[in-house]
Design an enzyme around this catalytic site. Sequence first.
Site, PDB file in Angstrom:
ATOM      1  N   GLY A  24      42.525  16.283  42.543  1.00  0.00           N
ATOM      2  CA  GLY A  24      41.459  16.921  41.946  1.00  0.00           C
ATOM      3  C   GLY A  24      41.604  17.006  40.411  1.00  0.00           C
ATOM      4  O   GLY A  24      41.253  17.884  39.973  1.00  0.00           O
ATOM      5  N   SER A  25      42.435  16.166  39.696  1.00  0.00           N
ATOM      6  CA  SER A  25      42.732  16.155  38.501  1.00  0.00           C
ATOM      7  C   SER A  25      41.465  16.198  37.427  1.00  0.00           C
ATOM      8  O   SER A  25      41.152  16.859  36.674  1.00  0.00           O
ATOM      9  CB  SER A  25      43.592  15.282  38.011  1.00  0.00           C
ATOM     10  OG  SER A  25      43.181  13.939  38.086  1.00  0.00           O
ATOM     11  N   ASN A  26      40.485  15.474  38.102  1.00  0.00           N
ATOM     12  CA  ASN A  26      38.974  15.008  37.524  1.00  0.00           C
ATOM     13  C   ASN A  26      38.438  16.682  37.651  1.00  0.00           C
ATOM     14  O   ASN A  26      38.009  17.188  36.883  1.00  0.00           O
ATOM     15  CB  ASN A  26      38.195  14.149  38.280  1.00  0.00           C
ATOM     16  CG  ASN A  26      38.353  12.767  37.598  1.00  0.00           C
ATOM     17  OD1 ASN A  26      38.116  12.464  36.632  1.00  0.00           O
ATOM     18  ND2 ASN A  26      39.190  11.967  38.230  1.00  0.00           N
ATOM     19  N   LEU A  97      36.144  10.622  49.217  1.00  0.00           N
ATOM     20  CA  LEU A  97      36.429   9.127  49.938  1.00  0.00           C
ATOM     21  C   LEU A  97      35.031   9.073  50.955  1.00  0.00           C
ATOM     22  O   LEU A  97      35.076   7.895  51.538  1.00  0.00           O
ATOM     23  CB  LEU A  97      37.672   9.221  50.651  1.00  0.00           C
ATOM     24  CG  LEU A  97      38.778   9.150  49.331  1.00  0.00           C
ATOM     25  CD1 LEU A  97      40.073   9.182  49.874  1.00  0.00           C
ATOM     26  CD2 LEU A  97      38.547   8.131  48.280  1.00  0.00           C
ATOM     27  N   ASN A 114      29.020   9.989  40.665  1.00  0.00           N
ATOM     28  CA  ASN A 114      30.362   9.635  41.359  1.00  0.00           C
ATOM     29  C   ASN A 114      31.257   8.928  40.088  1.00  0.00           C
ATOM     30  O   ASN A 114      30.458   8.469  39.281  1.00  0.00           O
ATOM     31  CB  ASN A 114      30.314   8.591  42.487  1.00  0.00           C
ATOM     32  CG  ASN A 114      31.621   8.004  42.803  1.00  0.00           C
ATOM     33  OD1 ASN A 114      32.569   8.905  42.831  1.00  0.00           O
ATOM     34  ND2 ASN A 114      32.017   6.852  43.199  1.00  0.00           N
ATOM     35  N   HIS A 116      34.118   5.975  39.502  1.00  0.00           N
ATOM     36  CA  HIS A 116      34.757   5.037  40.018  1.00  0.00           C
ATOM     37  C   HIS A 116      35.831   4.468  38.913  1.00  0.00           C
ATOM     38  O   HIS A 116      35.410   4.183  37.794  1.00  0.00           O
ATOM     39  CB  HIS A 116      33.868   3.926  40.520  1.00  0.00           C
ATOM     40  CG  HIS A 116      34.589   2.931  41.381  1.00  0.00           C
ATOM     41  ND1 HIS A 116      34.951   3.273  42.717  1.00  0.00           N
ATOM     42  CD2 HIS A 116      35.128   1.532  40.918  1.00  0.00           C
ATOM     43  CE1 HIS A 116      35.741   2.055  43.144  1.00  0.00           C
ATOM     44  NE2 HIS A 116      35.846   1.155  42.186  1.00  0.00           N
ATOM     45  N   ASP A 157      29.558   2.792  45.878  1.00  0.00           N
ATOM     46  CA  ASP A 157      29.625   2.426  44.522  1.00  0.00           C
ATOM     47  C   ASP A 157      28.352   1.439  44.079  1.00  0.00           C
ATOM     48  O   ASP A 157      28.605   0.682  43.327  1.00  0.00           O
ATOM     49  CB  ASP A 157      30.971   1.655  44.521  1.00  0.00           C
ATOM     50  CG  ASP A 157      32.005   2.518  44.932  1.00  0.00           C
ATOM     51  OD1 ASP A 157      32.243   3.812  44.604  1.00  0.00           O
ATOM     52  OD2 ASP A 157      33.012   1.817  45.354  1.00  0.00           O
ATOM     53  N   GLU A 186      39.085   8.926  32.351  1.00  0.00           N
ATOM     54  CA  GLU A 186      38.459   9.894  33.365  1.00  0.00           C
ATOM     55  C   GLU A 186      38.259  11.354  32.682  1.00  0.00           C
ATOM     56  O   GLU A 186      37.244  11.915  32.673  1.00  0.00           O
ATOM     57  CB  GLU A 186      38.920  10.044  34.733  1.00  0.00           C
ATOM     58  CG  GLU A 186      38.829   8.570  35.364  1.00  0.00           C
ATOM     59  CD  GLU A 186      39.306   8.589  36.664  1.00  0.00           C
ATOM     60  OE1 GLU A 186      38.727   7.811  37.743  1.00  0.00           O
ATOM     61  OE2 GLU A 186      40.392   9.291  37.060  1.00  0.00           O
TER      62      GLU A 186
HETATM   63  C1  GAR Z   1      39.976   9.244  40.419  1.00  0.00           C
HETATM   64  O1  GAR Z   1      40.717   8.038  39.863  1.00  0.00           O
HETATM   65  C2  GAR Z   1      38.782   8.649  40.892  1.00  0.00           C
HETATM   66  O2  GAR Z   1      38.087   7.900  39.946  1.00  0.00           O
HETATM   67  C3  GAR Z   1      38.987   7.836  42.116  1.00  0.00           C
HETATM   68  O3  GAR Z   1      39.861   8.697  43.095  1.00  0.00           O
HETATM   69  C4  GAR Z   1      40.785   9.544  42.097  1.00  0.00           C
HETATM   70  C5  GAR Z   1      40.869  10.880  42.313  1.00  0.00           C
HETATM   71  O4  GAR Z   1      41.738  11.571  41.747  1.00  0.00           O
HETATM   72  N1  GAR Z   1      37.922   7.751  43.070  1.00  0.00           N
HETATM   73  C6  GAR Z   1      37.617   6.632  43.541  1.00  0.00           C
HETATM   74  O5  GAR Z   1      38.460   5.788  43.659  1.00  0.00           O
HETATM   75  C7  GAR Z   1      36.268   6.625  44.111  1.00  0.00           C
HETATM   76  N2  GAR Z   1      35.847   5.186  44.981  1.00  0.00           N
HETATM   77  P1  GAR Z   1      41.800  13.042  41.495  1.00  0.00           P
HETATM   78  O6  GAR Z   1      41.783  13.681  42.849  1.00  0.00           O
HETATM   79  O7  GAR Z   1      43.026  13.629  40.705  1.00  0.00           O
HETATM   80  O8  GAR Z   1      40.617  13.537  40.561  1.00  0.00           O
END
Ligand code: GAR
Length: 202
Positions: A24-26, A97, A114, A116, A157, A186
């Site tokens: 969940g950093s985003n 996911l 989303n 990516h 995607d 991101e």
């Molecule tokens: C992020 O890097 C995001 O871009 C990626 O998963 C990570 C989640 O990190 N998403 C994908 O690969 C989708 N196809 P987070 O939980 O720390 O935000």
Amino acid sequence: MNTLAHLFIFPLKQRIAILASGAGSNARGIIAHFKKSESIEIGLIVSNNREAGVLQIGKENQIPTFILTKDHFIESSAFLDELHKANISFIVLAGFLWRVPKSLVLAYPNAIVNIHPALLPKYGGKGMYGHFVHEAVHANNETESGITVHFVNEHYDEGNIIFQERVALDNTDTPLTIEQKVRALELEHYATVIENILNDRQ
Ligand code: GAR
């Protein structure tokens, strides 16, 4: 004060649901970005994974959380009901996911985005997430990677691209350093891109 006057002085905020499967950093960055916003707020944190760090982040920020099952998501209207109950008008996928079902895409037209961790259309599709993306980029000796923010349709995607940002790679990079470079992009851009989309909709 009557309801109309109240709405004039305190207009309704656009409410976002964040869907995430992992750390969940985003999500954390997006929550921080909109904390003081007068027009946008995070109304719900949703995860398909009970253990996901993002649920803890939701609790720390007093944002309601919801655990999604496959049944909620694909075969019933339970999730849509939950979104409507929480007055959600926009959905943000942040490391989520599961493939989004057509019913949700139709219920939220051009209102699901989303991020990516690569430059789509390269390195997208089923199974291309997180470290798998960075490993593939590294294995192919790419000289750049980046991020793509796109609208979501019912295919992994493939929705229309809204924003991309690139970062240079060199032969000292590893999958881990690629991930770190992409993660920095991101955190720098996702919340602002979301804010721009929502401001354009008002
Ligand atoms: C992020 O890097 C995001 O871009 C990626 O998963 C990570 C989640 O990190 N998403 C994908 O690969 C989708 N196809 P987070 O939980 O720390 O935000």
